[in-house]
Design a protein around this motif. Structure first.
Motif, mmCIF file in Angstrom:
data_model
loop_
_atom_site.group_PDB
_atom_site.id
_atom_site.type_symbol
_atom_site.label_atom_id
_atom_site.label_comp_id
_atom_site.label_asym_id
_atom_site.label_seq_id
_atom_site.Cartn_x
_atom_site.Cartn_y
_atom_site.Cartn_z
ATOM 1 N N LEU A 1 55.797 33.705 38.970
ATOM 2 C CA LEU A 1 55.552 34.560 36.605
ATOM 3 C C LEU A 1 54.713 35.432 36.684
ATOM 4 O O LEU A 1 54.568 36.071 36.035
ATOM 5 C CB LEU A 1 55.258 33.471 36.051
ATOM 6 N N TYR A 2 53.456 34.900 38.141
ATOM 7 C CA TYR A 2 51.939 35.950 37.805
ATOM 8 C C TYR A 2 51.689 35.999 39.568
ATOM 9 O O TYR A 2 51.509 34.829 39.822
ATOM 10 C CB TYR A 2 50.503 35.718 37.022
ATOM 11 N N ALA A 3 50.929 37.214 39.966
ATOM 12 C CA ALA A 3 50.492 36.643 41.250
ATOM 13 C C ALA A 3 49.433 37.844 41.501
ATOM 14 O O ALA A 3 49.626 39.086 41.546
ATOM 15 C CB ALA A 3 51.570 36.993 42.404
ATOM 16 N N SER A 4 47.804 37.331 41.568
ATOM 17 C CA SER A 4 47.404 37.905 41.710
ATOM 18 C C SER A 4 46.848 39.381 43.219
ATOM 19 O O SER A 4 47.280 39.177 43.763
ATOM 20 C CB SER A 4 45.482 37.514 41.717
ATOM 21 N N ASN A 5 47.241 41.011 43.075
ATOM 22 C CA ASN A 5 47.278 41.497 44.044
ATOM 23 C C ASN A 5 45.761 42.207 43.378
ATOM 24 O O ASN A 5 45.922 43.436 43.270
ATOM 25 C CB ASN A 5 48.362 42.559 43.708
ATOM 26 N N TRP A 6 44.599 42.280 43.683
ATOM 27 C CA TRP A 6 43.093 42.611 43.588
ATOM 28 C C TRP A 6 43.236 43.227 44.395
ATOM 29 O O TRP A 6 42.207 43.975 44.198
ATOM 30 C CB TRP A 6 42.342 41.427 43.229
ATOM 31 N N MET A 7 43.499 43.337 45.294
ATOM 32 C CA MET A 7 43.248 44.573 46.242
ATOM 33 C C MET A 7 43.678 46.091 45.954
ATOM 34 O O MET A 7 42.807 46.516 46.392
ATOM 35 C CB MET A 7 43.311 43.769 47.491
ATOM 36 N N ALA A 8 44.584 45.841 45.749
ATOM 37 C CA ALA A 8 45.186 46.836 44.977
ATOM 38 C C ALA A 8 44.198 47.691 44.169
ATOM 39 O O ALA A 8 44.586 48.951 43.657
ATOM 40 C CB ALA A 8 46.518 47.311 44.267
ATOM 41 N N GLU A 9 43.897 47.191 43.183
ATOM 42 C CA GLU A 9 42.879 48.096 41.545
ATOM 43 C C GLU A 9 41.403 47.882 42.575
ATOM 44 O O GLU A 9 40.748 48.482 41.572
ATOM 45 C CB GLU A 9 42.318 46.487 40.868
ATOM 46 N N ARG A 10 40.669 47.777 43.643
ATOM 47 C CA ARG A 10 39.505 48.253 44.300
ATOM 48 C C ARG A 10 39.347 49.636 43.886
ATOM 49 O O ARG A 10 38.165 49.793 43.152
ATOM 50 C CB ARG A 10 39.472 48.137 46.283
ATOM 51 N N GLU A 11 39.934 50.893 43.871
ATOM 52 C CA GLU A 11 39.398 51.960 44.018
ATOM 53 C C GLU A 11 39.136 52.423 42.673
ATOM 54 O O GLU A 11 38.588 53.066 42.320
ATOM 55 C CB GLU A 11 40.979 52.567 44.419
ATOM 56 N N ALA A 12 40.296 51.522 41.462
ATOM 57 C CA ALA A 12 39.885 51.922 40.153
ATOM 58 C C ALA A 12 38.879 51.490 39.739
ATOM 59 O O ALA A 12 38.346 51.140 38.318
ATOM 60 C CB ALA A 12 41.366 51.859 39.381
ATOM 61 N N VAL A 13 38.996 49.834 39.891
ATOM 62 C CA VAL A 13 38.169 49.020 39.140
ATOM 63 C C VAL A 13 37.222 48.645 40.285
ATOM 64 O O VAL A 13 36.142 48.441 39.521
ATOM 65 C CB VAL A 13 38.668 47.173 38.852
ATOM 66 N N GLY A 14 36.935 48.526 41.308
ATOM 67 C CA GLY A 14 35.700 48.124 42.033
ATOM 68 C C GLY A 14 35.293 46.751 41.319
ATOM 69 O O GLY A 14 35.782 46.237 41.441
ATOM 70 N N GLU A 15 33.896 46.812 41.227
ATOM 71 C CA GLU A 15 33.373 45.755 41.781
ATOM 72 C C GLU A 15 33.309 44.889 39.635
ATOM 73 O O GLU A 15 32.800 45.455 38.607
ATOM 74 C CB GLU A 15 32.713 45.457 42.284
ATOM 75 N N GLY A 16 34.805 45.486 39.032
ATOM 76 C CA GLY A 16 34.653 45.157 37.563
ATOM 77 C C GLY A 16 35.425 44.492 37.842
ATOM 78 O O GLY A 16 35.706 42.632 37.956
ATOM 79 N N ILE A 17 35.903 44.305 36.183
ATOM 80 C CA ILE A 17 37.286 43.087 35.917
ATOM 81 C C ILE A 17 38.592 43.112 36.232
ATOM 82 O O ILE A 17 39.074 44.734 35.727
ATOM 83 C CB ILE A 17 36.586 42.606 34.132
ATOM 84 N N PRO A 18 39.603 42.924 37.116
ATOM 85 C CA PRO A 18 40.675 43.339 36.792
ATOM 86 C C PRO A 18 41.849 43.323 35.639
ATOM 87 O O PRO A 18 41.405 42.790 34.804
ATOM 88 C CB PRO A 18 41.539 42.466 38.009
ATOM 89 N N THR A 19 42.855 44.354 35.572
ATOM 90 C CA THR A 19 43.240 44.545 34.948
ATOM 91 C C THR A 19 44.126 42.929 34.304
ATOM 92 O O THR A 19 45.305 42.331 34.984
ATOM 93 C CB THR A 19 44.880 45.407 35.212
ATOM 94 N N GLY A 20 44.389 42.899 32.717
ATOM 95 C CA GLY A 20 44.988 41.826 32.589
ATOM 96 C C GLY A 20 44.484 41.072 32.261
ATOM 97 O O GLY A 20 44.834 39.321 31.169
ATOM 98 N N TRP A 21 42.631 40.899 32.805
ATOM 99 C CA TRP A 21 42.041 39.566 32.292
ATOM 100 C C TRP A 21 40.785 40.469 31.574
ATOM 101 O O TRP A 21 41.097 41.432 31.187
ATOM 102 C CB TRP A 21 41.416 39.570 34.096
ATOM 103 N N ARG A 22 40.266 38.513 30.969
ATOM 104 C CA ARG A 22 39.242 39.082 30.660
ATOM 105 C C ARG A 22 37.473 38.178 30.742
ATOM 106 O O ARG A 22 38.332 36.925 31.162
ATOM 107 C CB ARG A 22 39.159 38.935 29.279
ATOM 108 N N ARG A 23 36.463 39.021 30.695
ATOM 109 C CA ARG A 23 35.762 37.774 31.059
ATOM 110 C C ARG A 23 34.498 38.031 29.717
ATOM 111 O O ARG A 23 34.353 38.497 28.680
ATOM 112 C CB ARG A 23 34.767 38.526 31.625
ATOM 113 N N ILE A 24 34.547 36.183 29.351
ATOM 114 C CA ILE A 24 33.704 35.941 28.194
ATOM 115 C C ILE A 24 32.173 34.636 28.280
ATOM 116 O O ILE A 24 32.897 33.752 28.595
ATOM 117 C CB ILE A 24 35.027 35.097 26.965
ATOM 118 N N ASN A 25 31.391 35.311 27.879
ATOM 119 C CA ASN A 25 30.318 34.750 28.476
ATOM 120 C C ASN A 25 29.763 34.051 27.188
ATOM 121 O O ASN A 25 29.811 35.173 26.432
ATOM 122 C CB ASN A 25 29.253 35.916 29.333
#
Length: 673
Positions: A376-400
């Motif tokens: 149902l879900y498998a992370s493919n974060w390396m594919a987003e390196r060019e677009a996201v860099g050291e950021g937040i991947p697609t579909g995710w959110r960070r809450i501090n």
């Protein structure tokens, strides 16, 4: 009073906190630290510990060290957090919190509701006295430490209440001279002897101890009020090995008390739990054995599916340790999964088992040659390196979440943000891209998937498996044993599954110029009971300690039928493939005999399938060992003449050097390595 709160403030030091857990109570998010030993018994006790004013759960954890007692006595400990670091000793908010903790721990660890104990330090001790007057029907014994109600004792309750009060004579916050009036009030209310038994030194096996124990015995319902006096100790949870150790003394006192008779436990059931391929005309009787005789006139049982509830008939009378239930003659049992619920099992002494549940599957289930799980879900974060860099991947959110309760949310895809974010590593390791998770300067940080439109997780009722890997980002995190939590959320503040205090392995030494090696693989199996939208959540609450998360995956979990029947069937196929071409050898004949014995095997029992699978696996291993024992000593490729060797299909080797494997020469097998 000013002096008292100044001292509370001084005592509120910074300590490394264990992972905080959230619990929603009447719409308010409350927090706590939970500790449960790894090998808990069936119905463990629960100790709830409350901190002092302007302190928190982590601080009391560092003082009281309940884990050392819980590991030996095998019970659950919850360090509760008051709102804004204070306790409500005039209303119901924290009484409701205590009830919610009890309910949550019963759901997660099946704690014994009759053996719940409350203790607290300083203002937590004040709240302990307050709770003794308001929820004695839920808590078996109370143990205030260095705290009492400032307005004087309120010794009234729904029943006689066992109390152990621990206090130091040099306490200048909650002064020792006011303790006795609270003891006397509860002695009168409980009907205890007004002349105590005095034990000094205490404990008696420490002849040098200056501590003293006063025990006011003979109370109604066998309760006791006790005062443990620690000579020259101040406003502190004392763990002085010369005197009595507070946590041990609280446990030794409280464990003697229970709210009622112990509930009976199910010791055996037939058909066994998780049985499948059941047919209603054949499998229509359930026999349940209990740890004590129960009242057959009160016990109930029912089978429930997604669309039907069937009440079973009790076949026994009077008090019996084993009770039989039967499907009604006119019951319609469609194919599918059913939950058997046995409830209201009551012993002669009044101990009551509220309910116990078991799973059964009616209808013959088919299995295939391969096991297929849906991803149902498998992370493919390396594919987003060019677009996201050291950021937040697609579909995710960070809450501090900050210390004042305010939050900061950042939704992905978000490129090159600060703080917790994506990290990329030298390819070829355990994972190539991971998420750096750390609370940092915040109270907590959560990384979540499933809350963003277009990336929702709609799960049907069924079993699922979440898997991921983690490694420490720094050696400091390893030293402090940083932990994180994983949850499956059904809303912004409600979890349906929690894996708390997960630990990592390895360390990246705060550099991405390396491969990830030695990471910890985590597997979390959970069940969804209702089709709805859900989310995955990772939370860190340990300051600047940090971990790297990678390879996050969510799949369906193998069904019970696939786990047992499917594994057996696929092992049987493997045995037949192993035998092919070797039927005439002695080892082959032995393997053939085992295969034949299971050729038409069928059962409803998971245990029977497990035993059959094991027998086949052992037969395969015995065959392989026998075949290898007939092989001549090892031959190296450089020492052979190709024309002298044949493969297992009888073909002579050509001029090329043979690959490593088993070959035939002069009628014997040779291993070439």
């Amino acid at each position: 009073m000013r002096k008292m709160f100044l001292l509370f403030a001084l005592l509120s030091l910074a300590f490394s906190a264990s992972a905080l857990e959230n619990l929603t109570v009447n719409g308010t998010t409350r927090t706590m630290i939970v500790y449960a030993p790894s090998d808990l018994p069936a119905h463990p006790a629960l100790v709830i510990a409350c901190h002092g004013a302007n302190q928190d759960a982590a601080y009391l954890q560092s003082l009281s060290k309940w884990e050392t007692v819980a590991d030996t006595a095998k019970f659950v400990v919850v360090y509760a957090n008051g709102i804004n670091k204070y306790w409500d000793i005039g209303g119901s908010s924290d009484l409701n919190f205590m009830q919610a903790i009890i309910d949550n721990m019963h759901q997660r660890y099946n704690i014994n509701r009759n053996r719940v104990y409350l203790t607290g330090f300083s203002m937590g001790g004040m709240f302990t006295y307050y709770a003794a007057s308001h929820m004695a029907d839920k808590i078996a014994a109370f143990a205030p430490v260095s705290g009492y109600l400032m307005g004087g004792p309120n010794a009234t309750s729904s029943r006689p209440v066992p109390i152990l009060h621990t206090h130091g004579t040099a306490d200048d916050v909650c002064v020792y001279s006011s303790v006795q009036q609270h003891i006397d009030a509860w002695v009168r209310f409980n009907g205890c002897n007004t002349t105590p038994e005095v034990i000094k030194p205490y404990p008696a096996y420490k002849p040098g101890s200056p501590a003293e124990m006063k025990r006011y015995k003979g109370g109604r319902n066998g309760v006791e009020v006790a005062l443990l006096t620690l000579a020259d100790k101040g406003h502190w949870w004392s763990m002085d090995p010369v005197q009595a150790l507070t946590s041990e003394e609280v446990w030794n006192f409280c464990k003697r008390y229970t709210l009622g008779a112990d509930a009976p436990e199910v010791t055996a059931i037939t058909p066994e739990n998780l049985s499948f391929d059941m047919l209603p005309e054949r499998d229509n009787t359930f026999t349940v054995s209990f740890s004590d005789s129960i009242d057959c006139s009160k016990v109930k049982a029912s089978l429930k599916s997604a669309s039907a509830i069937i009440t079973l008939n009790v076949q026994d009378e009077d008090f019996q340790p084993t009770v039989t239930f039967r499907l009604p003659a006119n019951a319609t049992v469609a194919d599918g999964e059913y939950t058997l619920t046995v409830s209201n099992a009551v012993t002669k002494a009044g101990g009551t088992m509220e309910s116990a549940t078991f799973t059964y599957i009616y209808g013959i289930q088919e299995v295939g040659e391969t096991l297929t799980l849906d991803t149902l879900y498998a992370s493919n974060w390396m594919a987003e390196r060019e677009a996201v860099g050291e950021g937040i991947p697609t579909g995710w959110r960070r809450i501090n979440t900050k210390s004042d309760g305010t939050t900061e949310t950042l939704k992905g895809p978000a490129a090159n943000c600060t703080g917790v974010r994506m990290k990329y590593f030298v390819p070829g390791g355990d994972f190539n891209a991971g998420f750096y998770l750390s609370a940092r300067e915040n109270q907590s940080c959560a990384l979540q998937y499933g809350f963003i439109s277009g990336h929702m997780l709609k799960l049907k009722a069924g079993r699922y498996r979440a898997s991921f890997k983690s490694t420490y980002w720094s050696e400091g995190a390893l030293t402090a044993r940083a932990t994180f939590d994983f949850k499956v959320m059904s809303g912004a503040s409600t979890s349906v599954f929690t894996a708390s205090s997960l630990a990592s392995t390895g360390t990246m030494k705060e550099s991405t110029e390396q491969q990830v090696t030695g990471s910890q693989a985590h597997t979390c199996d959970f069940t969804i009971s209702k089709e709805a939208y859900y989310a995955l959540s990772f939370t860190m609450s340990s300051g600047w300690n940090s971990v790297i998360l990678g390879d996050v995956m969510l799949t369906t979990q193998p069904s019970v039928v696939e786990t047992y029947k499917g594994t057996f069937y696929r092992t049987l196929l493997a045995a037949r493939k192993t035998l092919a071409g070797h039927e005439d050898s002695d080892a082959g004949k032995a393997l053939q005999t085992v295969i034949d014995s299971y050729a038409s095997f069928a059962s409803t029992s998971p245990t029977a399938y497990t035993a059959a699978t094991l027998a086949l696996q052992q037969a395969i291993e015995a065959f392989q060992q026998s075949e290898w024992s007939a092989v001549s000593p090892l031959t190296t490729p450089s020492s052979i003449h190709n024309s002298e060797y044949y493969d297992l299909q009888g073909r002579r080797l050509g001029t090329c050097l043979p690959a490593r494997g088993i070959y035939i020469k002069d009628g014997r097998k040779h291993v070439i390595r």
